[in-house]
Scaffold this motif. Structure first.
Motif, PDB file in Angstrom:
ATOM      1  N   GLU A 129      24.611  84.243  30.478  1.00 43.15           N
ATOM      2  CA  GLU A 129      25.532  85.059  31.539  1.00 43.15           C
ATOM      3  C   GLU A 129      24.421  85.316  32.614  1.00 43.15           C
ATOM      4  O   GLU A 129      23.562  85.599  32.797  1.00 43.15           O
ATOM      5  N   PRO A 130      25.308  85.260  33.983  1.00 39.38           N
ATOM      6  CA  PRO A 130      24.344  85.589  35.183  1.00 39.38           C
ATOM      7  C   PRO A 130      23.939  87.176  35.017  1.00 39.38           C
ATOM      8  O   PRO A 130      24.538  88.073  34.396  1.00 39.38           O
ATOM      9  N   GLU A 131      22.594  87.298  35.530  1.00 43.14           N
ATOM     10  CA  GLU A 131      22.087  88.598  35.420  1.00 43.14           C
ATOM     11  C   GLU A 131      22.169  89.336  36.750  1.00 43.14           C
ATOM     12  O   GLU A 131      21.680  88.977  37.966  1.00 43.14           O
ATOM     13  N   LEU A 132      22.673  90.590  36.824  1.00 43.65           N
ATOM     14  CA  LEU A 132      23.000  91.258  37.944  1.00 43.65           C
ATOM     15  C   LEU A 132      21.486  92.139  37.994  1.00 43.65           C
ATOM     16  O   LEU A 132      20.843  92.511  37.264  1.00 43.65           O
ATOM     17  N   LEU A 133      21.040  91.715  39.502  1.00 40.38           N
ATOM     18  CA  LEU A 133      19.760  92.286  39.768  1.00 40.38           C
ATOM     19  C   LEU A 133      19.715  93.632  40.572  1.00 40.38           C
ATOM     20  O   LEU A 133      20.562  93.899  41.278  1.00 40.38           O
ATOM     21  N   ASP A 134      18.858  94.521  40.184  1.00 33.96           N
ATOM     22  CA  ASP A 134      18.589  95.699  40.829  1.00 33.96           C
ATOM     23  C   ASP A 134      17.742  95.440  42.129  1.00 33.96           C
ATOM     24  O   ASP A 134      17.294  94.646  42.387  1.00 33.96           O
ATOM     25  N   GLU A 135      17.982  96.470  43.097  1.00 30.02           N
ATOM     26  CA  GLU A 135      17.175  96.436  44.313  1.00 30.02           C
ATOM     27  C   GLU A 135      15.594  96.688  43.950  1.00 30.02           C
ATOM     28  O   GLU A 135      15.104  97.073  42.899  1.00 30.02           O
ATOM     29  N   GLN A 136      14.808  95.725  44.446  1.00 32.07           N
ATOM     30  CA  GLN A 136      13.422  95.798  44.349  1.00 32.07           C
ATOM     31  C   GLN A 136      13.017  94.717  43.139  1.00 32.07           C
ATOM     32  O   GLN A 136      11.985  94.884  42.548  1.00 32.07           O
ATOM     33  N   ALA A 137      14.138  94.164  42.330  1.00 29.81           N
ATOM     34  CA  ALA A 137      13.809  93.375  41.218  1.00 29.81           C
ATOM     35  C   ALA A 137      12.669  92.218  41.782  1.00 29.81           C
ATOM     36  O   ALA A 137      12.780  91.751  42.660  1.00 29.81           O
ATOM     37  N   ARG A 138      12.157  91.650  40.637  1.00 30.86           N
ATOM     38  CA  ARG A 138      10.994  90.808  40.815  1.00 30.86           C
ATOM     39  C   ARG A 138      11.834  89.391  40.856  1.00 30.86           C
ATOM     40  O   ARG A 138      12.729  89.130  40.062  1.00 30.86           O
ATOM     41  N   ALA A 139      11.604  88.499  41.583  1.00 29.46           N
ATOM     42  CA  ALA A 139      11.922  87.012  41.831  1.00 29.46           C
ATOM     43  C   ALA A 139      11.217  85.983  41.837  1.00 29.46           C
ATOM     44  O   ALA A 139       9.996  86.340  42.295  1.00 29.46           O
ATOM     45  N   ARG A 140      11.285  84.935  41.613  1.00 30.81           N
ATOM     46  CA  ARG A 140      10.328  83.618  41.606  1.00 30.81           C
ATOM     47  C   ARG A 140      10.818  82.381  42.438  1.00 30.81           C
ATOM     48  O   ARG A 140      12.278  82.378  42.426  1.00 30.81           O
ATOM     49  N   ARG A 141      10.016  81.827  43.024  1.00 34.29           N
ATOM     50  CA  ARG A 141      10.276  80.430  43.520  1.00 34.29           C
ATOM     51  C   ARG A 141      11.265  79.615  42.684  1.00 34.29           C
ATOM     52  O   ARG A 141      10.842  79.433  41.320  1.00 34.29           O
ATOM     53  N   GLY A 142      12.450  79.009  42.866  1.00 36.35           N
ATOM     54  CA  GLY A 142      13.205  78.407  41.959  1.00 36.35           C
ATOM     55  C   GLY A 142      14.423  79.099  41.451  1.00 36.35           C
ATOM     56  O   GLY A 142      15.489  78.604  40.791  1.00 36.35           O
ATOM     57  N   VAL A 162      23.663  91.189  43.892  1.00 35.43           N
ATOM     58  CA  VAL A 162      23.091  89.754  43.461  1.00 35.43           C
ATOM     59  C   VAL A 162      22.931  89.365  42.281  1.00 35.43           C
ATOM     60  O   VAL A 162      22.432  90.317  41.424  1.00 35.43           O
ATOM     61  N   HIS A 163      23.271  88.246  41.938  1.00 33.91           N
ATOM     62  CA  HIS A 163      23.128  87.795  40.213  1.00 33.91           C
ATOM     63  C   HIS A 163      22.023  86.674  40.396  1.00 33.91           C
ATOM     64  O   HIS A 163      22.295  85.745  41.129  1.00 33.91           O
ATOM     65  N   ARG A 164      21.285  86.481  39.338  1.00 34.15           N
ATOM     66  CA  ARG A 164      20.425  85.352  38.968  1.00 34.15           C
ATOM     67  C   ARG A 164      21.125  84.670  38.014  1.00 34.15           C
ATOM     68  O   ARG A 164      21.596  84.994  36.884  1.00 34.15           O
ATOM     69  N   GLN A 165      21.384  83.439  38.390  1.00 37.08           N
ATOM     70  CA  GLN A 165      21.842  82.359  37.357  1.00 37.08           C
ATOM     71  C   GLN A 165      21.027  81.787  36.373  1.00 37.08           C
ATOM     72  O   GLN A 165      19.612  81.750  37.027  1.00 37.08           O
ATOM     73  N   GLY A 166      21.241  81.420  35.216  1.00 38.81           N
ATOM     74  CA  GLY A 166      20.385  80.931  34.281  1.00 38.81           C
ATOM     75  C   GLY A 166      21.362  80.363  33.292  1.00 38.81           C
ATOM     76  O   GLY A 166      22.493  79.958  33.440  1.00 38.81           O
ATOM     77  N   ALA A 167      20.703  79.932  31.967  1.00 38.10           N
ATOM     78  CA  ALA A 167      21.308  79.312  30.970  1.00 38.10           C
ATOM     79  C   ALA A 167      22.659  80.201  30.304  1.00 38.10           C
ATOM     80  O   ALA A 167      23.534  79.563  29.921  1.00 38.10           O
TER      81      ALA A 167
END
Length: 269
Positions: free
Chosen positions: A143-156, A136-141
């Motif tokens: 480079e996409p950020e590779l997330l670890d298991e149990q990483a924190r995420a937010r609405r949006g 799972v990568h989180r897209q942003g302004a």
């Protein structure tokens, strides 16, 4: 009788990878060997034919295109850089090396194919070995950020899911959240094919934006060697989602013959 010049030394002679004195000595040795000069000529001709089919400029352009695609997966990019493929620019000697690698590759391929696998396919991406799993990568302004298991995420947060098939040919990806909602991610529709794409870390066709569901978002990847019934997997996810205390950790109520793995994000405000 002394052994003949080994193939690896022939290749280094062709590529000019030896210092001048050892190179001259190796060529002189070949001249003395029965059939040595003919072996070298055959290998040189094979290398030329391979380079004609895969010109250095075309190989370099294809590698660059595939390297650009791999940038979407940050960890795959880091692995590629560590092995020297990132930002590759091919000179003629390097392309010749690749040609020799292609010529010496085994006939058997990991996946059935009606024709030999082209050189550029062999260079597709760095292989990510192991069992089936999600990335799972989180897209942003940036480079996409590779997330670890149990990483924190937010609405949006906008997430790009990818899967590693681990040799399984079919799979379904669903998610359950802290509100008990179930979402189908792969295939895109109930009637879609469950076939998994070739290669490693294959991104899903669409990104996914997190809503305001509390507590967690859990993605589940069900795999099989044969086609899967998408509606059965979805119903199993709905059954699990109706048990909030177990939805975070329990497996889907499906036959043991199917593989399962999951990836959970912790939702924060």
């Amino acid at each position: 009788m002394a052994p003949g010049t080994p193939d690896w030394l022939l290749e280094r002679i062709i590529l000019g990878e030896l210092p001048s004195a050892p190179l001259a000595a190796a060529r002189a040795r070949l001249e003395r060997e029965p059939g040595g000069a003919a072996r070298l000529a055959r290998l040189e001709a094979d290398a030329r034919r391979t380079l004609e089919r895969h010109p250095p400029a075309a190989v370099a352009a294809e590698v660059a295109r595939r390297d650009h695609r791999a940038r979407v997966l940050a960890e795959a990019t880091r692995r590629a850089e560590s092995q020297g493929w990132h930002g590759l620019s091919l000179s003629v000697p390097v392309a010749a090396s690749l040609a020799l690698l292609f010529m010496s590759a085994p006939e058997e391929q990991p996946e059935p194919s009606a024709s030999p696998v082209p050189l550029v396919v062999m260079l597709d991406t760095v292989r990510i070995k192991g069992p089936p799993r999600l990335r799972v990568h989180r897209q942003g302004a940036g480079e996409p950020e590779l997330l670890d298991e149990q990483a924190r995420a937010r609405r949006g947060d906008v997430l790009q899911l990818s899967y590693v098939s681990g040799g399984r040919r079919h799979g379904v990806v669903v998610s359950v959240d802290g509100r008990g909602a179930v979402t189908l991610h792969h295939p895109a529709t109930l009637a879609g094919s469950t076939e998994l794409g070739p290669g490693d870390a294959v991104p899903l066709a669409h990104a996914y934006e997190l809503d305001d569901a509390p507590d967690f978002e859990r993605f589940l990847f069900v795999t099989s060697d044969g086609p899967l019934d998408v509606s059965t997997v979805l119903e199993a996810a709905r059954v699990l989602a109706r048990q909030p205390s177990e939805a975070r950790t329990r497996s889907l109520p499906l036959p043991d013959t199917l593989g399962q793995t999951s990836f959970t994000l912790e939702k924060v405000r």
